[in-house]
Design a protein around this motif. Structure first.
Motif, short mmCIF file in Angstrom:
data_model
loop_
_atom_site.label_atom_id
_atom_site.label_comp_id
_atom_site.label_asym_id
_atom_site.label_seq_id
_atom_site.Cartn_x
_atom_site.Cartn_y
_atom_site.Cartn_z
N GLY A 153 2.86 4.43 -4.77
CA GLY A 153 4.37 3.55 -4.81
C GLY A 153 5.17 4.23 -6.09
N ALA A 157 8.65 6.07 -6.06
CA ALA A 157 9.84 5.59 -7.08
C ALA A 157 10.32 6.61 -8.01
CB ALA A 157 9.20 4.51 -8.11
N TYR B 7 4.10 -4.23 0.09
CA TYR B 7 4.94 -3.04 -0.20
C TYR B 7 3.56 -2.09 0.07
CZ TYR B 7 8.26 -5.48 -3.24
OH TYR B 7 9.30 -6.06 -3.69
N ALA B 9 3.03 2.27 1.26
CA ALA B 9 3.25 3.71 1.02
C ALA B 9 2.97 4.38 2.45
CB ALA B 9 2.51 4.20 0.06
N VAL B 41 7.88 1.91 0.77
CA VAL B 41 8.40 2.44 -0.62
C VAL B 41 8.62 3.79 -0.30
CG1 VAL B 41 7.32 0.65 -2.18
CG2 VAL B 41 6.07 2.97 -1.67
N PRO B 45 12.31 3.60 -1.66
CA PRO B 45 11.72 3.62 -3.25
C PRO B 45 12.70 2.81 -4.34
CG PRO B 45 13.01 5.80 -2.72
CD PRO B 45 12.93 5.01 -1.60
N ARG B 47 13.74 -0.11 -3.87
CA ARG B 47 13.22 -1.43 -3.66
C ARG B 47 11.76 -1.38 -4.64
NH1 ARG B 47 14.09 -4.68 0.67
NH2 ARG B 47 12.80 -6.33 -0.24
N ALA B 48 11.01 -0.35 -4.82
CA ALA B 48 9.83 -0.60 -5.42
C ALA B 48 10.55 -0.55 -7.02
CB ALA B 48 8.92 0.74 -5.47
N THR B 56 0.17 0.70 -4.74
CA THR B 56 0.41 0.40 -3.40
C THR B 56 -1.02 0.34 -2.66
OG1 THR B 56 0.98 2.74 -2.89
CG2 THR B 56 2.78 1.23 -2.91
#
Lengths: 617, 89
Positions: A153, A157, B7, B9, B41, B45, B47-48, B56
Motif C-alpha cells: 500500500g 502511494a 484496502y 493491494a 490501492v 493510490p 485514496r491510500a 495492506t
C-alpha cells in the motif's frame, strides 16, 4: 551533446550535474534528458555516481555523497541525529539542487518535523509547496493486527507521489517502527527486500534510517539491511565526562573508497556539521608574503615585520602572562586596518574584555557594533564547560562565516580540551587551524600552560607543531618580583629574534623592553634597572680613569721630549769639545816634530843613523 | 449501521485472503445491515494517501465511532470481532 563524465562527481560538479539533469528531465521526450538520466543513474556502466548530501564533512568522508540511485542506511541510537541528517540532505537537494524529494515519516508527524526544521533555519513550508513532500505514515497506536500484511500500500502511494512530484530522492525515517509491527524475522526480511527492490527499480537515491542494535524482540533486521544496501552510515552519541560527543562512521560503501575513521560531528544552528578530516584536500588560500601587525611594534620587529597573513599563531603562557593582552592587541590592530575580526573568549564576556583591555590602552569598544553602525569586531563569549569541543568548533566557524572574519582570535584554545573533551580537543583545535588556513583567515590562539618554565613549552593540545608562529610568555621571579618575558619559540619563514624580551604593560599599551643579560642570566624589572645603573656607574668610572692616565702619559711624553732636546744639545757640545781636543793634540805633535828636525839639522847629525831602540821604548 | 472499508493491494495473496476472510465474516457474523467498500490501492493510490493507509491489507471501521483499523489478512478472528464490537453477538 558531449559531457565528460567522471566516476565520482562531487561537490560543485555533482550539484551542477544534478541541476542539468533535473532541468532536462522536465522536457518531455528530450533525448538529451534520457541520455543524461541514464548516465546519471550510473547503472548502465556500473559506475557509482554520488549524490551530495550538502553536509560538507559527510560528503568528504564518502568522497562525494551517498550513492545516486541506490540505497543508504543510516543507523544510530535514539537522539543520534538520524532524522536531522536525512532531512538536511533532502532539504539540500530540494533547495540547492532543485531536486525534489519525499520524506516518509514513520516516527514523527510532519508538522513536528517542520517545527524542528525551522530551528535549523530550513523553511519547510516553502519547500513543501514544490520540492519536498511528506508522507505521514506513523502507525496508529491502537492499530489492531490480525494476520499477515505488507508495505504494498505504501509503495503504491509512493508511486503516485513520485509521478506527481518527479522526486529523485526519498527518505524513510525510521524503518524499525514499521518492521516492529511485522512480528517475525521472515516478514521483516521480505519487506526490507520488497522496499529495496522497489527503490532499485526506480533508481531512487534513498536513505533509510533505523535504530541500531537488536529490536525489542531481540531480532537483528539491521544486519540484513546492512548487507543489502550499498552504503551504510552509523551515528554515535556518547557522553564523556558529562559532555556530549557525537561521531559518524561510514560502515560500508560499495564500489568506492571512503574514510573508514570515526568522524566527529555536532548538530549546530545550521543542522549537521561534520568535521572535515581531509588534509589539504581543498585548495588553500594563496600563500603570500603580507605581514600583519601583532599590535606591538617591537614584536613586529622581532618577527621581521609581523605575522604572515593567513598564518596560525600560538601564544602560550601561564595564567596572567598577558596572553589575552596580546590577543586584544592583535584584534585591535586588525580592526584598525579595517578587517573584520572575531574574538572568541572562553574566559570573559565582551564587556569584561573591553574594560580589561581598556586599562592597558587598547580600546576595543571603538570597533564594536554600536547602534546601527556595524562594527568590525565581534566578541563571542563561549563557556568552555558547556558543550563538546565539536559544538564549539561548529559555533565558532558559523560566527566567523557570518561575520566574514579575516582575523580571528581564540582565547584560549586550550579551553577546547577541558572537561570531557580531552580526547577530542586536539583534533578540534587542529581542524580549526586547518579551516582558518583554508579560508585565509589569520588565526591567533592563546593556550594556557600549567607550567611556566620554558623548557616544558609543550602545549596541552599539541598544536604547537602545526602553528606557524609560536610566541611564549613566561614569568621570571627574582628579587621579589614577577616579570613577564616574551620569546619567539618558532616562526616559520621568518628570521626571528632569538632574544627574550621583557613585556611591559602600561596604560599606553604593550611594550617590549630589551631584557638585560648578565652572566648568562636574563634580568628583568627592578633587577634589570639596578644592574643597568650599577653598570653605568662602573663604566663612567673606568672612563674617567682612562682619561686621567691619558693626560698623565701625555704630560710625561712632553716632559721627555723636552729632556731629549736638552740632552741632544749637551751631546752636541760634548762632541764639539772632543773634536777641538783632537785638533789640539795633532797640532802639538806636528810642532814637536818640526822642532826635532830643526835641531838635528842644526847639529848636522846623520839622517840615516838608527834610533837607539831603548830610547824609543 | 456498521460501515467498513477494506484496502487491498491488487491480487497480493494476503489481500485476497483478507477479502475472503471478510466475506466469510460478513456472511457468518454480520447478519445485520452493513456497508462494505473495497479500495484497491494499486488502482487508486490517492485514496491510500488521503486516508493514510500504507499497510495492506487494512480494514477500517468508520461507524459506529470510534474509528478502528485492523491490519492483516484477518486470519485471527477474535481481535477482529473485538474491534468491530461483535464480541457479544
Amino acid at each position: 551533446m558531449c559531457i565528460s563524465r567522471g566516476c565520482a562527481l562531487s561537490g560543485e560538479w555533482g550539484a551542477y550535474w544534478n541541476m542539468v539533469a533535473n532541468m532536462l528531465r522536465f522536457l518531455p521526450g528530450s533525448a538529451a534528458a534520457e541520455e543524461l538520466m541514464a548516465g546519471n543513474d550510473g547503472q548502465r556502466s556500473g559506475e557509482i555516481t554520488k549524490a551530495p548530501t550538502g553536509i560538507e564533512g559527510l560528503d568528504e568522508a564518502t568522497r562525494g555523497g551517498i550513492p545516486q540511485g541506490r540505497t543508504t542506511l543510516v543507523e544510530g541510537g535514539p537522539g543520534a541525529g538520524k532524522t536531522v541528517l536525512v532531512l538536511q540532505s533532502l532539504v539540500h537537494a530540494a533547495r540547492d539542487l532543485n531536486e525534489p524529494g519525499i520524506f516518509v515519516a514513520f516516527e514523527e508527524h510532519s508538522t513536528q518535523i517542520e517545527v524542528n526544521a525551522a530551528g535549523f533555519g530550513w523553511d519547510l513550508p516553502t519547500l513543501r509547496r514544490k520540492h519536498l513532500f511528506f508522507i505521514d505514515a506513523q502507525p496508529k497506536s491502537d492499530l489492531i493486527q490480525s494476520g499477515d500484511f505488507d508495505l504494498r500500500g505504501l509503495l503504491a502511494a509512493l508511486d503516485a507521489t513520485i509521478d506527481r512530484s518527479k522526486a529523485r530522492r526519498i527518505a524513510f525515517d525510521s524503518i524499525d517502527v514499521v518492521l516492529a509491527l511485522l512480528g517475525d524475522a521472515a516478514s521483516e526480511r521480505r519487506e526490507i527486500y520488497r522496499l529495496h527492490e522497489w527503490l532499485l527499480a526506480r533508481s531512487l537515491t534513498a536513505v533509510i534510517t533505523s535504530k541500531s542494535g537488536p529490536d525489542r524482540a531481540g531480532r537483528q533486521p539491521i544486519a540484513f539491511m546492512q548487507f543489502m544496501v550499498d552504503c551504510a552510515l552509523s551515528l554515535e552519541h556518547r557522553v564523556v565526562q558529562t559532555v556530549s560527543q557525537r561521531s559518524l562512521r561510514v560502515l560500508k560503501y560499495r564500489g568506492t573508497e571512503f574514510n573508514e575513521n570515526e568522524v566527529p560531528f555536532s548538530i549546530g544552528p545550521g543542522g549537521f556539521d561534520v568535521a572535515s578530516m581531509q588534509i589539504n584536500a581543498q585548495p588553500r588560500a594563496p600563500v603570500g608574503h603580507e605581514r600583519l601587525s601583532s599590535g606591538v611594534p617591537r614584536l613586529d620587529a622581532m618577527l621581521g615585520g609581523g605575522y604572515f597573513r593567513g598564518a596560525s599563531i600560538l601564544v602560550t603562557g601561564a595564567p596572567g602572562t598577558a596572553k589575552s593582552s596580546l590577543c586584544a592587541a592583535f584584534a585591535d590592530a586588525a580592526c584598525r586596518r579595517g578587517e573584520a575580526t572575531l574574538l572568541v573568549s572562553f574566559d570573559s564576556d565582551a564587556s569584561e574584555i573591553v574594560r580589561n583591555t581598556g586599562s592597558i590602552g587598547i580600546r576595543l569598544d571603538r570597533h564594536l557594533t554600536r547602534g546601527r553602525r556595524a562594527g568590525l569586531l565581534q566578541i563571542a563569549y563561549a563557556r568552555a564547560v558547556i558543550g563538546s569541543a565539536e559544538t564549539h568548533l561548529t559555533r565558532i566557524i558559523e560566527i566567523a562565516r557570518t561575520h566574514r572574519a579575516r582575523c580571528m582570535v581564540i582565547d584560549p584554545v586550550s579551553a577546547l580540551s577541558q572537561a570531557g573533551n580531552s580526547a577530542t580537543g586536539h583534533g578540534v583545535a587542529e581542524r580549526l587551524i586547518d579551516w582558518a588556513k583554508d579560508h585565509g583567515i589569520t588565526l591567533l590562539c592563546s593556550s594556557l600552560l600549567a607550567a611556566a618554565a620554558p623548557d616544558v613549552e609543550g602545549t596541552s593540545l599539541r598544536i604547537s607543531t602545526i602553528a606557524d608562529t609560536w610566541v611564549h610568555l613566561h614569568y621570571l621571579v627574582r628579587g621579589g618580583e614577577r616579570n613577564r618575558g616574551l620569546s619567539i619559540v618558532k616562526s616559520r619563514g621568518t628570521a626571528h629574534s632569538n632574544q627574550v624580551r621583557e613585556l611591559l604593560l602600561s596604560e599606553r599599551g604593550i611594550t617590549l623592553a630589551d631584557a638585560y643579560i648578565a652572566g648568562g642570566e636574563v634580568l628583568m624589572g627592578t633587577l634589570r634597572w639596578e644592574r643597568e645603573q650599577a653598570d653605568e656607574t662602573a663604566r663612567r668610572e673606568v672612563d674617567l680613569a682612562e682619561r686621567d692616565s691619558r693626560r698623565n702619559l701625555l704630560s710625561e711624553e712632553a716632559d721627555l721630549v723636552v729632556r731629549l732636546a736638552d740632552l741632544q744639545i749637551q751631546l752636541d757640545s760634548k762632541r764639539a769639545k772632543l773634536d777641538a781636543l783632537g785638533r789640539a793634540v795633532t797640532l802639538r805633535r806636528d810642532q814637536a816634530a818640526t822642532r826635532k828636525s830643526g835641531r838635528q839639522s842644526r847639529r848636522g847629525a846623520d839622517a840615516d843613523s838608527p834610533k837607539p831602540r831603548h830610547v824609543a821604548r | 449501521m456498521l460501515k467498513l472499508r477494506l484496502y487491498i493491494a491488487g491480487d497480493a495473496p494476503n489481500s485476497l485472503r483478507a477479502l475472503a476472510n471478510l466475506k466469510a465474516l460478513c456472511r457468518d457474523s454480520l447478519a445485520s445491515v452493513h456497508e462494505l467498500e473495497i479500495v484497491d490501492v494499486l488502482r487508486d493510490p490517492q485514496r491510500a494517501l488521503a486516508d493514510g493507509v500504507f499497510l495492506t491489507p487494512t480494514l477500517v471501521k468508520f461507524a459506529p465511532a470510534p474509528e478502528r483499523r485492523i491490519v492483516g489478512s484477518l486470519s485471527d478472528l477474535p481481535p477482529v470481532l473485538d474491534a468491530l464490537g461483535l464480541t457479544g453477538a
